[in-house]
Design an enzyme around this catalytic site. Structure first.
Site, PDB file in Angstrom:
ATOM      1  CB  VAL A 128      -1.416  -0.003   1.219  1.00 31.09           C
ATOM      2  CG1 VAL A 128      -1.734   1.128   1.017  1.00 31.09           C
ATOM      3  CG2 VAL A 128      -2.175  -1.269   1.141  1.00 31.09           C
ATOM      4  CB  SER A 162       4.983   0.473  -2.863  1.00 26.98           C
ATOM      5  OG  SER A 162       5.725   0.455  -4.385  1.00 26.98           O
ATOM      6  CD  GLU A 202       8.761 -12.318  -2.763  1.00 23.15           C
ATOM      7  OE1 GLU A 202       8.762 -10.515  -2.185  1.00 23.15           O
ATOM      8  OE2 GLU A 202       8.085 -12.399  -3.978  1.00 23.15           O
ATOM      9  CG  HIS A 210       7.299  -9.798   2.378  1.00 20.58           C
ATOM     10  ND1 HIS A 210       8.254  -8.622   1.321  1.00 20.58           N
ATOM     11  CD2 HIS A 210       6.964  -9.981   0.874  1.00 20.58           C
ATOM     12  CE1 HIS A 210       8.495  -8.880   0.933  1.00 20.58           C
ATOM     13  NE2 HIS A 210       7.724  -9.740   0.129  1.00 20.58           N
ATOM     14  CG  ASP A 212       8.973  -8.262   6.548  1.00 22.07           C
ATOM     15  OD1 ASP A 212       8.258  -7.897   6.093  1.00 22.07           O
ATOM     16  OD2 ASP A 212       9.906  -8.056   6.291  1.00 22.07           O
ATOM     17  CB  CYS A 240      11.438  -3.789   5.112  1.00 21.53           C
ATOM     18  SG  CYS A 240      10.160  -4.203   4.842  1.00 21.53           S
TER      19      CYS A 240
END
Length: 455
Positions: free
Chosen positions: A33, A35, A181, A256, A258, A374
């Protein structure tokens, strides 16, 4: 093979990605969201890199082992050639940009800064051959990230080059069945970092098996990818747990794991909507980790999934302390989200496993969809293994000064998608990266240093 008597001196190192000179807001990551919501804004690459370096230096000053992973070469001119464009490098950039600026933007992405997606790492205490294993993530779900894996493999081999201690595997096959990923969907629980741990793999979907899937955004990571990594690394089934992400939270922007959960040592800090069949997941973790497994589950009534995504509460770093408890490193956005900040104050005062907050300004990364977790790849090492790491990448006063000076000399303080057409940008990037390989003692790892080859 690493020596067993090294293992009593285990610790966790964080290897943070140094933000690259082409950091801009391209909005390429459908399902992320932040990005897509900030696409086309003006970015500040210099500020982004300095913010990341400030976090690295702060953790090094606290006594944590902190390494640096370099950015990748962008624009990716070799990809342009693979796609049929011809001419000089500057002509390639003009041809691609004038055809489709968004296409050029993807091939200029600085997304390799988010090194949680670089690879999955299994420490030597877990693996069959007693070495630290890395499996480079293929990131096949997004074009701008799928072009990273060959450089990632070269970079990791330049830093973890001693095969007595380290094994770096290339990416899994570039197909949807093995969407991988990296460590953004992996964590490890342990009593001590050098001993046997329990590795926790989280996937979005099962390619062969017909599991429930999200409907709005893609599930990027498969069970099959996690199982392949576990086989490569020689992990024991008795110390491995697989769990599926809740499809509903993927559809809410949790691209992801995380973004909705983080773990360290015996602690799992997660949202109550993080996993499908959550109670079964917790029961298996408790059975395999042991009686000291501690679950801190944040209820939806306290923090909504929307607020968790907006603040990146769970895209945080859990850092072990000498008193047996943990620090939680969060982005400033947590302090600016009332429900999240209220919960965190309650958590700290409750005197559970987490008893300290660290708040960092990482706005440039956050606006592009990546928070503290990240930005780092976690690598548990023994002292003997750490001594075999390329010593030039460990953060210290001198490296911080050198990299800060390097960023200020080479990075722009303004970059918009339109600026990617500037022919001088490519030359600036290559000049900067050539100098960086000398600072970090990496050798000729970049395509422009290898006669334009990404092989």
């Amino acid at each position: 093979m690493s020596m067993q008597n090294d293992k009593q001196f285990g610790f966790e190192a964080n290897f943070d990605g140094l933000v690259g000179p082409t950091h801009h807001y391209g909005g390429h990551s459908f399902g992320n969201v932040a990005s897509t919501g900030n696409a086309k804004l003006v970015a500040n690459p210099r500020e982004a890199a300095l913010q990341g370096l400030a976090k690295m230096k702060a953790l090094a000053d606290m006594g944590y082992r902190q390494g640096v992973l370099p950015p990748q070469e962008r624009p990716a001119t070799w990809v342009m050639r693979e796609l049929g464009y011809t001419g000089s490098d500057h002509e390639l950039i003009a041809a691609v940009g004038n055809t489709n600026l968004g296409y050029l933007s993807a091939m200029c992405s600085a997304s390799s800064m988010w090194t949680a997606n670089a690879a999955t790492v299994s420490p030597s205490g877990d693996t069959a051959d007693g070495r630290v294993h890395f499996s480079v993530a293929n990131l096949q779900n997004k074009f701008h990230r799928a072009i990273e894996h060959r450089q990632t493999e070269r970079t990791l081999k330049a830093i973890f080059s001693n095969e007595q201690y380290f094994s770096v595997h290339g990416a899994l096959p570039m197909m949807a069945a093995f969407g991988d990923e990296g460590a953004a969907n992996h964590t490890r629980f342990c009593k001590d970092y050098a001993g046997q741990g329990v590795e926790f793999f989280v996937y979005g979907r099962q390619h062969w098996g017909g599991t429930v899937e999200p409907q709005r955004f893609p599930a990027r990571h498969t069970l099959e990818a996690s199982q392949a990594v576990a086989r490569r690394h020689g992990l024991r089934a008795s110390h491995t747990v697989y769990a599926q992400q809740n499809p509903a939270v993927i559809d809410a922007g949790v691209f992801h794991n995380d973004v909705i959960a983080v773990g360290n040592q015996n602690v799992l800090f997660c949202h109550d909507q993080a996993f499908l069949n959550a109670q079964q997941v917790y029961a298996e973790l408790k059975q395999k980790v042991g009686a000291n497994f501690e679950l801190i589950e944040v209820p939806s009534s306290a923090v909504s999934v929307e607020d968790a995504v907006k603040s990146y509460l769970f895209n945080s770093q859990l850092l072990a302390k000498t008193n047996g408890k943990q620090r939680l490193l969060v982005p400033e956005e947590c302090a600016n989200t009332p429900a999240v900040w209220a919960y965190l104050q309650h958590l700290i005062h409750d005197n559970r496993a987490i008893d300290e907050l660290l708040v960092f300004d990482l706005k440039q990364s956050m606006q592009n969809g990546g928070g503290p977790a990240c930005l780092r790849l976690r690598v548990a090492l023994s002292e003997g293994e750490a001594a075999a790491v390329n010593p030039a990448v460990w953060m210290n006063d001198q490296l911080y000064a050198d990299l800060t000076s390097w960023v200020k000399r080479h990075y722009r303080d303004r970059l918009h998608e339109n600026d990617l057409l500037d022919p001088h940008l490519l030359d600036e990037v290559r000049g900067a990266l050539d100098e960086l390989t000398h600072i970090l003692h990496l050798g000729s790892i970049y395509p422009f240093q290898r006669h334009g080859s990404d092989e």
